[in-house]
Scaffold this active site. Structure first.
Site, PDB file in Angstrom:
ATOM      1  CG  ASP A   1      23.214  73.107  -2.404  1.00 21.28           C
ATOM      2  OD1 ASP A   1      23.696  73.790  -1.486  1.00 21.28           O
ATOM      3  OD2 ASP A   1      23.533  71.921  -2.628  1.00 21.28           O
TER       4      ASP A   1
HETATM    5  N1  URA Z   1      22.669  68.912   0.921  1.00 20.54           N
HETATM    6  C1  URA Z   1      22.960  69.364  -0.316  1.00 20.54           C
HETATM    7  O1  URA Z   1      23.861  68.851  -0.971  1.00 20.54           O
HETATM    8  N2  URA Z   1      22.231  70.384  -0.815  1.00 20.54           N
HETATM    9  C2  URA Z   1      21.218  70.976  -0.136  1.00 20.54           C
HETATM   10  O2  URA Z   1      20.596  71.899  -0.646  1.00 20.54           O
HETATM   11  C3  URA Z   1      20.927  70.492   1.153  1.00 20.54           C
HETATM   12  C4  URA Z   1      21.661  69.452   1.658  1.00 20.54           C
END
Ligand code: URA
Length: 235
Positions: A106
């Site tokens: 993310d």
């Molecule tokens: N799960 C999430 O919520 N965000 C990430 O970046 C990776 C795994």
């Protein structure tokens, strides 16, 4: 991402418009080199990294590239974005050409990102049968208890996709800090799993994939090529 493999005669036909029957003759006349050896059959398989030369003219000569990048916060895991810097923007163009991302992080997540032009390798890492583990260090706004650990292990139902997540390991490091080990990568997966318990993820850092660990001396925003040994540690 699907990797295409062609028979030699179909490959030559595609690139040069040559009739299939004529390719047979070219093979017999030793006019075609496949990975620096004379072609022996029109049925030889040509993959994306097979070098093919016809009459001294190179038709294909791609080399696989495997990159590890330490993703900083505030960078998009995408190959292009109109608003924000992407992980691809962090690489020089001669390196980034033709690469795709092996899984995403993310916008505000940090840590280990892999990029490659080798579709077979990246498919293996995301394969639901191989179940390559991905390791995350996560800080939270509330402490977790054993019920959350058990729920992660049992799987959590995601109504939007109508699926139950694969068993995930949750190791408590301290009341507000945990380690999560996933074998799949669904959209915002860890945030949504904690969200199920009204627990907010404050920071999320991926530090390991398979047996390959992001080392401390690769600073945020930096990248390097993986060695063959490291590539085998991932998968
Ligand atoms: N799960 C999430 O919520 N965000 C990430 O970046 C990776 C795994």
């Amino acid at each position: 991402m699907k990797t295409k493999t062609y028979r030699l005669d179909r490959f030559i036909q595609k690139y040069m418009g040559t009739a299939l029957g004529a390719v047979r003759l070219m093979v017999a006349q030793k006019r075609i080199l496949v990975d620096a050896e004379y072609a022996t059959s029109v049925q030889q398989l040509i993959g994306e990294f097979t070098a093919v030369i016809v009459d001294g003219q190179t038709l294909q000569n791609n080399h696989p590239r495997y990159i590890v990048l330490h993703k900083p916060r505030g960078i998009v895991s995408a190959t292009s974005d109109e608003m924000h810097t992407t992980v691809i923007d962090l690489l020089p163009q001669d390196i980034s050409e033709g690469l795709h991302l092996v899984g995403r992080l993310d916008f505000n997540s940090t840590g280990l990102m892999l990029l490659t032009n080798d579709g077979q390798w990246s498919r293996g890492i995301n394969d639901s049968v191989k179940k390559v583990p991905k390791y995350y260090r996560v800080t939270l706004d509330k402490p977790v208890d054993d019920a959350v650990v058990a729920a992660f292990n049992a799987g959590i139902y995601f109504a939007y996709e109508d699926i139950t997540t694969q068993p995930a390991q949750l190791n408590i490091i301290s009341p507000f800090e945990v380690e999560v080990i996933l074998t799949e990568g669904r959209y915002h997966q860890i945030k949504r799993m904690f969200g199920h318990f009204q627990i907010e993820v404050l920071t999320l850092h991926r530090f390991k994939i398979g047996r390959f660990e992001l080392e401390d001396d690769l600073p945020e925003g930096a990248y390097r090529l993986l060695t063959d040994t490291e590539r085998r540690l991932v998968l």
